[in-house]
Write an enzyme that holds these catalytic residues in place. Structure first.
Site, mmCIF file in Angstrom:
data_model
loop_
_atom_site.group_PDB
_atom_site.id
_atom_site.type_symbol
_atom_site.label_atom_id
_atom_site.label_comp_id
_atom_site.label_asym_id
_atom_site.label_seq_id
_atom_site.Cartn_x
_atom_site.Cartn_y
_atom_site.Cartn_z
ATOM 1 N N GLY A 287 -9.739 11.597 19.728
ATOM 2 C CA GLY A 287 -10.626 11.404 18.586
ATOM 3 C C GLY A 287 -11.850 10.549 18.843
ATOM 4 O O GLY A 287 -12.769 10.554 18.034
ATOM 5 N N THR B 82 4.518 2.280 5.753
ATOM 6 C CA THR B 82 3.150 1.763 5.837
ATOM 7 C C THR B 82 2.339 2.572 6.843
ATOM 8 O O THR B 82 2.826 2.875 7.936
ATOM 9 C CB THR B 82 3.105 0.266 6.228
ATOM 10 N N ARG C 295 0.928 -4.940 -5.326
ATOM 11 C CA ARG C 295 1.148 -6.154 -4.529
ATOM 12 C C ARG C 295 1.402 -7.250 -5.563
ATOM 13 O O ARG C 295 0.644 -7.373 -6.524
ATOM 14 C CB ARG C 295 -0.068 -6.472 -3.675
ATOM 15 N N MET D 45 -8.208 2.137 9.019
ATOM 16 C CA MET D 45 -7.373 1.057 8.471
ATOM 17 C C MET D 45 -6.381 0.570 9.519
ATOM 18 O O MET D 45 -6.399 1.015 10.664
ATOM 19 C CB MET D 45 -6.651 1.544 7.221
ATOM 20 N N GLY D 46 -5.482 -0.285 9.109
ATOM 21 C CA GLY D 46 -4.477 -0.805 10.029
ATOM 22 C C GLY D 46 -4.230 -2.277 9.829
ATOM 23 O O GLY D 46 -3.360 -2.861 10.454
ATOM 24 N N ARG D 47 -5.053 -2.879 8.986
ATOM 25 C CA ARG D 47 -4.975 -4.333 8.757
ATOM 26 C C ARG D 47 -5.150 -5.058 10.084
ATOM 27 O O ARG D 47 -6.238 -5.003 10.640
ATOM 28 C CB ARG D 47 -3.633 -4.698 8.113
ATOM 29 N N ARG E 103 13.268 10.952 -2.707
ATOM 30 C CA ARG E 103 14.055 12.173 -2.944
ATOM 31 C C ARG E 103 15.370 12.121 -2.167
ATOM 32 O O ARG E 103 16.457 12.405 -2.702
ATOM 33 C CB ARG E 103 13.235 13.386 -2.511
ATOM 34 N N ASP F 189 -0.005 1.517 8.472
ATOM 35 C CA ASP F 189 -0.504 0.648 9.552
ATOM 36 C C ASP F 189 0.355 0.711 10.819
ATOM 37 O O ASP F 189 -0.116 0.383 11.905
ATOM 38 C CB ASP F 189 -0.553 -0.811 9.067
ATOM 39 N N GLY G 112 5.829 -2.269 3.669
ATOM 40 C CA GLY G 112 5.481 -2.828 4.977
ATOM 41 C C GLY G 112 5.927 -4.272 5.110
ATOM 42 O O GLY G 112 6.841 -4.728 4.407
ATOM 43 N N ASP G 113 5.241 -4.930 5.990
ATOM 44 C CA ASP G 113 5.516 -6.315 6.351
ATOM 45 C C ASP G 113 5.760 -7.248 5.147
ATOM 46 O O ASP G 113 6.813 -7.882 5.026
ATOM 47 C CB ASP G 113 4.245 -6.731 7.125
ATOM 48 N N GLU H 45 -10.370 -1.888 11.053
ATOM 49 C CA GLU H 45 -10.976 -2.707 9.995
ATOM 50 C C GLU H 45 -10.763 -4.200 10.247
ATOM 51 O O GLU H 45 -9.935 -4.584 11.062
ATOM 52 C CB GLU H 45 -10.336 -2.332 8.651
ATOM 53 N N ASP I 100 2.677 -1.307 11.569
ATOM 54 C CA ASP I 100 2.620 -2.668 12.108
ATOM 55 C C ASP I 100 3.971 -3.378 12.133
ATOM 56 O O ASP I 100 4.033 -4.596 12.236
ATOM 57 C CB ASP I 100 1.589 -3.493 11.329
ATOM 58 N N SER J 285 6.286 -6.532 2.027
ATOM 59 C CA SER J 285 7.390 -6.069 1.173
ATOM 60 C C SER J 285 8.728 -6.478 1.783
ATOM 61 O O SER J 285 9.688 -6.797 1.073
ATOM 62 C CB SER J 285 7.355 -4.545 1.047
ATOM 63 N N GLY K 136 0.835 -1.207 0.000
ATOM 64 C CA GLY K 136 0.000 0.000 0.000
ATOM 65 C C GLY K 136 0.870 1.258 0.000
ATOM 66 O O GLY K 136 1.910 1.296 0.656
ATOM 67 N N GLU L 48 -14.484 8.095 21.816
ATOM 68 C CA GLU L 48 -14.897 7.798 23.192
ATOM 69 C C GLU L 48 -14.746 6.312 23.517
ATOM 70 O O GLU L 48 -14.521 5.928 24.650
ATOM 71 C CB GLU L 48 -16.362 8.210 23.406
HETATM 72 O O1 F6P Z 1 -1.271 -1.771 4.430
HETATM 73 C C1 F6P Z 1 -1.950 -0.588 4.179
HETATM 74 C C2 F6P Z 1 -3.416 -0.853 3.992
HETATM 75 O O2 F6P Z 1 -4.055 0.372 3.687
HETATM 76 C C3 F6P Z 1 -4.117 -1.547 5.145
HETATM 77 O O3 F6P Z 1 -4.418 -0.653 6.182
HETATM 78 C C4 F6P Z 1 -5.317 -2.135 4.460
HETATM 79 O O4 F6P Z 1 -5.802 -3.258 5.146
HETATM 80 C C5 F6P Z 1 -4.768 -2.517 3.120
HETATM 81 O O5 F6P Z 1 -3.640 -1.711 2.895
HETATM 82 C C6 F6P Z 1 -5.741 -2.305 1.986
HETATM 83 O O6 F6P Z 1 -5.178 -2.844 0.862
HETATM 84 P P1 F6P Z 1 -5.602 -2.527 -0.648
HETATM 85 O O7 F6P Z 1 -4.774 -1.383 -1.105
HETATM 86 O O8 F6P Z 1 -5.219 -3.773 -1.362
HETATM 87 O O9 F6P Z 1 -7.054 -2.235 -0.631
#
Ligand code: F6P
Length: 316
Positions: A184, A124, A71, A168-170, A20, A126, A101-102, A221, A128, A104, A10, A186
């Protein structure tokens, strides 16, 4: 010497600032830089462009990645790696810098096993990757999430309503966690501290009874369908709610100053490592210092940020 850069997985705000920095630092050392387009796919399909100081002018303020990203399932297979190595040899590229990220990083590790020097930059939203306090893109996305929630709050407050916001965040709850820490939301539910529907209802009911009539429930998510949660709360508490899935809004936008500086510093370290002949290194930031560790030390088991969650108990 000639090196390559690719962005994979992503897109994350700040990837361009890293590109750069890498190009400028490398050129300063008379190292030629080639950009590999579409992540690992571009390595397989030989889609490379030469980068120079001029091309990277004014890109650090841009979201996304000028190299594009993808990907790539083919890269998981031996045949994909072989094609990638063939391309690198053909272009005389001795080392590459992977920003992602992970997933990659797993690709980067596999590539380094075949003799190519590889360094990874954590890019990333996320956040993560455990070995680093921050990944490139996380800060910008967090600010975007807070900006969106702030707008939702204005309306929730005026109408005394509750909204469920999915971020997001996977499988990592950092975006939800830090958004709540920053005021942000409660109620929050994350993969690390997952609340079931009844727990969320009880918390919301408690808030409403004590006079907090506008509430934002932040969920990460992939835990449960947001509409199901909404219907459950509506049925149980007899109130009407809204739900908002922030989606790709979170990945775009001009990177924050923090992400630009972080990306630039990490880019410098990446070039230095390749110049020293190092390989299989992942770059990060810990306690405000740029660090690098070996790829095989990157451990992606979810770690619960106990201190931050404890703080939420006081703040919410
Ligand atoms: O890894 C970044 C991310 O935006 C995650 O938060 C999310 O689950 C995923 O990529 C969404 O992937 P795609 O771009 O394939 O919809």
């Amino acid at each position: 010497m000639r090196i390559g850069i690719l962005t994979s997985g992503g897109d994350a705000p700040g990837m361009n600032a890293a590109i750069r920095s890498i190009v400028r630092v490398a050129n300063n050392h008379n190292v030629e830089v080639w950009g590999i387009k579409y992540g690992y796919k571009g390595l397989i399909n030989e889609e490379l462009i030469k980068l120079d100081n001029f091309i990277v002018d004014d890109i650090s303020e841009k979201g996304g990645t000028i190299l594009k990203t993808a990907r790539c399932l083919e890269f998981m297979e031996e045949s994909g790696i072989k094609k990638a190595i063939r391309t690198l040899k053909k272009f005389n590229i001795e080392g590459i810098i992977v920003i992602g990220g992970d997933g990659s990083f797993k690709g980067a590790e596999r590539l380094s096993k075949s003799g190519i020097r590889v360094v990874g930059l954590p890019g990333t939203i996320d956040n993560d990757l455990n070995y680093t306090d921050y990944c490139i893109g996380f800060d910008t996305t967090l600010n975007t999430v807070l900006d969106c929630i702030g707008k939702i709050k204005d309306t929730d407050c005026s109408h005394e309503k509750t909204t469920i916001v999915e971020v997001m965040g996977r499988y990592c709850g950092d975006l939800a966690l830090y958004s709540a820490l920053a005021g942000g939301g409660e109620i929050i539910s994350t993969p690390e501290r997952k609340l079931d529907f009844d727990m969320i209802c009880n918390q919301l009911d408690k808030n409403i009874r004590r006079g907090k009539t506008d509430n934002v429930i932040i969920i990460t998510e992939k835990m449960y369908p947001i509409e199901e949660l909404q219907k459950y709360i509506e049925g149980k508490l007899k109130i009407s709610l809204r739900n908002t899935v922030l989606g790709f809004v979170q990945r775009g936008g001009s990177p924050s100053a923090f992400d630009r500086v972080l990306a630039s510093k990490m880019g410098v370290r990446a070039v230095e490592l390749l110049l020293r002949g190092s390989t299989e290194k992942a770059i990060g930031i810990r306690n405000n210092k740029i660090i690098h560790i070996n790829f095989n030390e990157v451990n992606n088991e979810r770690m619960i940020k106990e201190k931050e969650y404890d703080l939420l108990n006081v703040l919410l």
